[in-house]
Write an enzyme that holds these catalytic residues in place. Structure first.
Site, short mmCIF file in Angstrom:
data_model
loop_
_atom_site.label_atom_id
_atom_site.label_comp_id
_atom_site.label_asym_id
_atom_site.label_seq_id
_atom_site.Cartn_x
_atom_site.Cartn_y
_atom_site.Cartn_z
CD GLU A 1 -11.19 -1.39 13.46
OE1 GLU A 1 -11.71 -2.24 12.71
OE2 GLU A 1 -10.19 -0.73 13.14
CB ALA B 1 -5.80 3.63 6.14
CB SER B 2 -1.57 0.78 9.03
OG SER B 2 -1.35 1.42 10.26
CB ILE C 1 -0.96 0.00 1.22
CG1 ILE C 1 -1.91 -1.20 1.13
CG2 ILE C 1 -1.75 1.30 1.29
CD1 ILE C 1 -2.79 -1.42 2.35
N GLY D 1 -11.06 1.33 4.30
CA GLY D 1 -9.97 1.57 3.35
C GLY D 1 -9.99 0.63 2.16
N GLY D 2 -10.27 -0.63 2.42
CA GLY D 2 -10.22 -1.61 1.33
C GLY D 2 -11.60 -1.98 0.82
CG HIS E 1 -11.10 -1.45 9.24
ND1 HIS E 1 -10.49 -2.14 10.24
CD2 HIS E 1 -10.37 -1.73 8.13
CE1 HIS E 1 -9.45 -2.80 9.77
NE2 HIS E 1 -9.36 -2.57 8.48
P1 NAI Z 1 2.86 -4.95 3.44
O1 NAI Z 1 3.28 -6.10 4.27
O2 NAI Z 1 2.93 -5.04 1.97
O3 NAI Z 1 3.73 -3.65 3.88
C1 NAI Z 1 4.04 -3.34 5.21
C2 NAI Z 1 5.39 -2.66 5.22
O4 NAI Z 1 5.65 -2.17 6.51
C3 NAI Z 1 6.53 -3.61 4.87
O5 NAI Z 1 7.32 -3.05 3.84
C4 NAI Z 1 7.31 -3.72 6.18
O6 NAI Z 1 8.70 -3.92 5.98
C5 NAI Z 1 7.03 -2.38 6.80
N1 NAI Z 1 7.23 -2.35 8.24
C6 NAI Z 1 7.00 -3.32 9.16
N2 NAI Z 1 7.32 -2.87 10.39
C7 NAI Z 1 7.76 -1.60 10.25
C8 NAI Z 1 8.23 -0.63 11.15
N3 NAI Z 1 8.32 -0.88 12.45
N4 NAI Z 1 8.62 0.56 10.66
C9 NAI Z 1 8.57 0.83 9.33
N5 NAI Z 1 8.12 -0.06 8.41
C10 NAI Z 1 7.72 -1.26 8.88
O7 NAI Z 1 1.40 -4.56 3.94
P2 NAI Z 1 0.29 -3.76 3.13
O8 NAI Z 1 -0.51 -4.69 2.31
O9 NAI Z 1 0.93 -2.59 2.50
O10 NAI Z 1 -0.66 -3.31 4.35
C11 NAI Z 1 -0.21 -2.33 5.29
C12 NAI Z 1 -1.21 -2.20 6.42
O11 NAI Z 1 -2.49 -1.82 5.91
C13 NAI Z 1 -1.46 -3.50 7.21
O12 NAI Z 1 -1.46 -3.17 8.58
C14 NAI Z 1 -2.84 -3.91 6.81
O13 NAI Z 1 -3.49 -4.60 7.87
C15 NAI Z 1 -3.50 -2.56 6.56
N6 NAI Z 1 -4.68 -2.63 5.70
C16 NAI Z 1 -5.75 -1.83 6.03
C17 NAI Z 1 -6.90 -1.85 5.25
C18 NAI Z 1 -8.04 -0.96 5.59
O14 NAI Z 1 -9.18 -1.27 5.20
N7 NAI Z 1 -7.83 0.13 6.25
C19 NAI Z 1 -7.02 -2.74 4.10
C20 NAI Z 1 -5.79 -3.44 3.77
C21 NAI Z 1 -4.70 -3.40 4.57
#
Ligand code: NAI
Length: 422
Positions: free
Chosen positions: A282, A251-252, A175, A307-308, A305
């Protein structure tokens, strides 16, 4: 014969007779799985039963007995009992992101890979963030609320274009990197911080540390997973490092930001606005009440929630999970399974393929190899991967002995599930 434990299954290995007729493979889909998935299974000539709702446990226990594949979303609980009742069950597809609703360890022990769709909503989240960056910069939430309430407050003070501003991305994964690409399209300068070394897309610049990215950014957006390291990662100290008048977006995961500290910074004006889609706690249902310290704060966009949550993401989830399941049925591939050793071999048309999930105990490989060599079977290709509990082996063999090899492997006391594909 059915395609369950120690039995045959269908394949896509050309026009030769198949090991198990595709039209006998039963796919049970619950909870209104997207039509895109239903169509993909139907094109494969599998039998598809698609139900709109989840099933009460006792009905599920009965219904699962005939299913080779079970597709669910987040409401169906797949316990060890349900898995045991699924005597023909080959795999479970979670047509969503999370897999907490499945007893993954029990599924692993029964040789059942579980697939999900972790990245199908990446673009949807990235687009929401882009929208919110502009909305915060123009105080859109407040203006809209005022006009709805009959207040005409035409102001330009504190409203800015985003072009030329600096966006700091924390977590440059699927993301985060998409957000960076889209933000550059708006003319923003993009910085990012990630704990892993990442290829910077476009003109994005990596930052040494979290404090570095916080200090240099006009907008900070968080895209990290929930880990011990990211738990309450943005608290009072980190917010104090942010520029006065900057914006925070999350949005994480809800556990990443200390909401009380954000509320305080919004109140004092140190943070000029925030967009929050995720919360430490939530509601489980839409009907439940929701309370947050951020409610009523100035220039603060709160979303439930979502975002997706787009039609495109739902369709993409349907396609992603169906693709994994079809590859598993037809080729035995477990790439992307959340609870299973990942093995994938390209189809080899001149062979028969034997798939074997077994308990990962000392001597198991010796027994498998002995069973194969006792039958003088010629192995064309072979791939094995293991985890703590099980091993998963794909073996391509000459056609004349494959059935005997499958039977010999299925009889080993360590074997959990054995299939043959041709
Ligand atoms: P991803 O796994 O592709 O990317 C996460 C990145 O964060 C990785 O590059 C990782 O190395 C990095 N990371 C981990 N710990 C870290 C730290 N302490 N400091 C800096 N970087 C760090 O995950 P993706 O798919 O990009 O999703 C990211 C977040 O978005 C997840 O928490 C996921 O649950 C959330 N999410 C939220 C949605 C929503 O509806 N709001 C929908 C989809 C995902």
């Amino acid at each position: 014969m059915t395609p369950s434990s120690s039995s045959s299954s269908s394949s896509s290995f050309g026009d030769r007779p198949t090991s198990y007729p595709k039209e006998k493979i039963k796919i049970l889909l619950l909870e209104n799985v997207h039509q895109a998935a239903v169509e993909m299974f139907s094109r494969e000539h599998f039998q598809v039963e698609a139900l709109k709702k989840s099933l009460p446990q006792e009905v599920l226990l009965e219904k699962i007995q005939g299913a080779h594949i079970l597709g669910i979303r987040s409401k169906t609980q797949i316990t060890a009992d349900v898995l045991r009742a699924g005597r023909q069950l080959l795999s479970v597809g979670c047509f969503c992101i999370g897999t907490n609703q499945v007893d993954l360890l029990a599924a692993n022990g029964q040789g059942i890979p579980v697939f999900n769709a972790p990245f199908s909503n990446t673009r949807s989240v990235a687009e929401l963030i882009l929208c919110e960056i502009i909305a915060l910069s123009r105080q859109l939430g407040d203006r809209s609320r005022e006009v709805h309430a009959g207040t005409w407050k035409k102001v330009s003070a504190g409203c800015y274009e985003v072009r030329g501003k600096t966006l700091g991305i924390v977590g440059y994964g699927h993301i985060g990197s998409q957000v960076g690409v889209l933000a550059e399209g708006l003319g923003m300068h993009v910085l990012f911080h990630d704990i892993q070394s990442k290829l910077a897309l476009g003109n994005c610049q990596p930052c040494e540390s979290l404090p570095d990215v916080l200090q240099r950014s006009d907008f900070v957006t968080l895209h990290v997973p929930a880990t011990a390291q990211t738990h309450r990662m943005i608290g009072p100290e980190q917010i104090a490092l942010m520029k006065k008048g900057s914006f925070l977006l999350n949005a994480s995961r809800g556990t990443v930001v200390v909401l009380e500290a954000l509320a305080e910074a919004l109140h004092s004006g140190h943070v000029a606005g925030a967009a929050v889609d995720v919360y430490p706690e939530e509601p489980a249902e839409n009907s439940e009440d929701f309370r947050s310290v951020l409610q009523g704060q100035r220039n603060t966009l709160l979303t439930p929630h979502v975002g997706g949550s787009t039609a495109e993401a739902q369709a993409a989830i349907g396609r992603e999970v169906a693709t994994s399941l079809i590859k598993f049925i037809n080729q035995g591939a477990t790439t992307g399974a959340v609870n299973f050793p990942e093995v994938e071999l390209p189809p080899n048309p001149k062979t028969h393929r034997v798939l074997n999930a077994h308990r990962n105990v000392p001597g198991v490989l010796r027994d498998i190899n002995r069973a194969v060599s006792d039958l003088n079977a010629n192995i064309r290709s072979q791939l094995l991967s293991t985890d703590n509990q099980i091993g998963y082996l794909i073996m391509d063999l000459d056609q004349d002995v494959s059935g005997k090899v499958k039977d010999a492997l299925a009889q080993l006391p360590t074997s959990i599930k054995t299939r043959i594909l041709y």
